[in-house]
Design a protein around this motif. Structure first.
Motif, mmCIF file in Angstrom:
data_model
loop_
_atom_site.group_PDB
_atom_site.id
_atom_site.type_symbol
_atom_site.label_atom_id
_atom_site.label_comp_id
_atom_site.label_asym_id
_atom_site.label_seq_id
_atom_site.Cartn_x
_atom_site.Cartn_y
_atom_site.Cartn_z
ATOM 1 N N LYS A 1 0.827 -1.205 0.000
ATOM 2 C CA LYS A 1 0.000 0.000 0.000
ATOM 3 C C LYS A 1 0.864 1.258 0.000
ATOM 4 O O LYS A 1 0.488 2.276 -0.586
ATOM 5 N N VAL A 2 2.005 1.196 0.686
ATOM 6 C CA VAL A 2 2.944 2.316 0.658
ATOM 7 C C VAL A 2 3.417 2.561 -0.764
ATOM 8 O O VAL A 2 3.489 3.712 -1.228
ATOM 9 N N ARG A 3 3.731 1.484 -1.457
ATOM 10 C CA ARG A 3 4.156 1.600 -2.855
ATOM 11 C C ARG A 3 3.043 2.211 -3.703
ATOM 12 O O ARG A 3 3.292 3.109 -4.522
ATOM 13 N N GLU A 4 1.826 1.744 -3.508
ATOM 14 C CA GLU A 4 0.699 2.270 -4.271
ATOM 15 C C GLU A 4 0.456 3.741 -3.956
ATOM 16 O O GLU A 4 0.177 4.552 -4.847
ATOM 17 N N ASN A 5 0.566 4.091 -2.672
ATOM 18 C CA ASN A 5 0.373 5.480 -2.270
ATOM 19 C C ASN A 5 1.424 6.392 -2.888
ATOM 20 O O ASN A 5 1.101 7.481 -3.391
ATOM 21 N N ARG A 6 2.689 5.962 -2.862
ATOM 22 C CA ARG A 6 3.753 6.768 -3.446
ATOM 23 C C ARG A 6 3.539 6.932 -4.943
ATOM 24 O O ARG A 6 3.726 8.020 -5.503
ATOM 25 N N ARG A 7 3.106 5.865 -5.613
ATOM 26 C CA ARG A 7 2.830 5.934 -7.035
ATOM 27 C C ARG A 7 1.706 6.943 -7.329
ATOM 28 O O ARG A 7 1.815 7.767 -8.242
ATOM 29 N N ASN A 8 0.636 6.872 -6.550
ATOM 30 C CA ASN A 8 -0.507 7.761 -6.772
ATOM 31 C C ASN A 8 -0.137 9.223 -6.537
ATOM 32 O O ASN A 8 -0.564 10.110 -7.284
ATOM 33 N N VAL A 9 0.655 9.469 -5.486
ATOM 34 C CA VAL A 9 1.067 10.841 -5.189
ATOM 35 C C VAL A 9 1.875 11.428 -6.339
ATOM 36 O O VAL A 9 1.633 12.559 -6.785
ATOM 37 N N LEU A 10 2.843 10.669 -6.830
ATOM 38 C CA LEU A 10 3.684 11.164 -7.922
ATOM 39 C C LEU A 10 2.896 11.337 -9.207
ATOM 40 O O LEU A 10 3.123 12.291 -9.971
ATOM 41 N N GLN A 11 1.979 10.433 -9.478
ATOM 42 C CA GLN A 11 1.143 10.568 -10.669
ATOM 43 C C GLN A 11 0.242 11.793 -10.588
ATOM 44 O O GLN A 11 0.018 12.472 -11.590
#
Length: 310
Positions: free
Chosen positions: A75-85
């Motif tokens: 979920k941390v990975r997904e959150n970081r991806r979403n923030v950058l996108q």
């Protein structure tokens, strides 16, 4: 047990700290992101440090906490991806989906390293204490020392190659042919600029660079030809030397183009301060993305420009 736990915890967090790049141009950057990474490192290291004592006491249900931790790290990975996108639209130069995924994957992986390092440290402690009958203090010293050494080794192993390792970066001239067609080096047709003011800015402030695969190697060329890698290179320049353009000036968006004569990449770029050496260094420091590897494997025995090569 308390001293062993805290020793493993410290080693686990140390393994994360030495992998954090505090450069303001990299990630994590601002204090809030740094704090979140330290909290995650603390949680990860605690899980690893508690696992060995739990297994010694035959508390096998404690392993389920690892699966919960893995889910949280995903979920941390997904959150970081979403923030950058979500931030992509605010960037003058976009990172690109490949670079964003690389950053997000790195965030997730380094949390697992904390678990492994704290687990390894406390495991060595119990092996030294129970199997080799070494006293507690010496066991702590041995386990901590080996944990730190392994952390440094893993950091070295996980250091990614950069563009400077696979390619030579040289400055080239920017010119215009047929009045408005941009030429960078010996490659023309980069773009068509109709306004004289736009052409003047490129001629006065622009820096032309050519990225040439080392050893005339098609594997290196394949990495450069990857669309995600090209975008990462351009963003890396932007993050270090800036870009002299506004959001409503599409003419100054850098366009990496392939030069089929040398199987190289040419870029016309307008930094805020015209410094060729800084631009070249920014290109060389760009990390090689994992998604760009594995291209042109069938041509590994051929040389660029060699007679009979593809």
């Amino acid at each position: 047990m308390d001293r062993a736990f805290f020793t493993a915890l410290i080693v686990g967090m140390f393994s994360r700290i030495i992998m954090i790049n505090l450069d303001q141009k990299q990630h994590p950057t601002q204090p809030n992101i740094l704090l979140s990474q330290m909290v995650l490192a603390f949680v990860s290291s605690s899980l690893g440090a508690l696992l060995v004592p739990a297994l010694i006491k035959r508390s096998y249900t404690s392993i389920t906490f690892l699966s919960l931790a893995a889910e949280q790290f995903r979920k941390v990975r997904e959150n970081r991806r979403n923030v950058l996108q979500n931030l992509e639209d605010t960037q003058l130069i976009k990172r690109g989906s490949a670079f964003i995924e690389e950053i997000a994957r790195t965030y997730e992986t380094r949390n697992y390293i904390c678990i492994v390092m704290s687990y390894f440290t406390i495991g060595i402690y119990y092996i030294a204490l129970l199997e080799f009958k070494i006293d507690r203090n010496m066991s702590l010293i041995i386990s901590a020392a080996l944990g730190v050494i392994l952390s440094l080794i893993i950091k070295k192993l996980l250091t990614r190659q950069s563009i400077g390792d696979i390619a030579d970066v040289v400055p080239v001239d920017i010119s215009f042919v047929d009045n408005s067609i941009m030429q960078v080096g010996d490659l023309k047709g980069i773009t068509n600029l109709g306004l004289q003011s736009d052409r003047d800015r490129y001629l006065k402030r622009g820096v032309g660079i050519e990225i040439i695969p080392k050893d005339k190697n098609y594997i290196n060329a394949g990495i450069l030809f990857d669309a995600g890698q090209r975008q990462a290179i351009v963003y890396n320049i932007y993050s270090r030397v800036g870009l002299l353009r506004d959001s409503n000036e599409p003419a100054f968006v850098p366009l990496p183009r392939r030069n089929p004569k040398k199987e190289s990449i040419v870029i016309a770029y307008i930094p805020i301060e015209k410094d060729v050496d800084k631009v070249i260094e920014a290109v060389k420091s760009c990390p090689i993305l994992s998604t760009s590897r594995g291209k042109y494997i069938s041509l590994k025995n051929y040389k660029i420009g060699q007679k009979g090569s593809a």
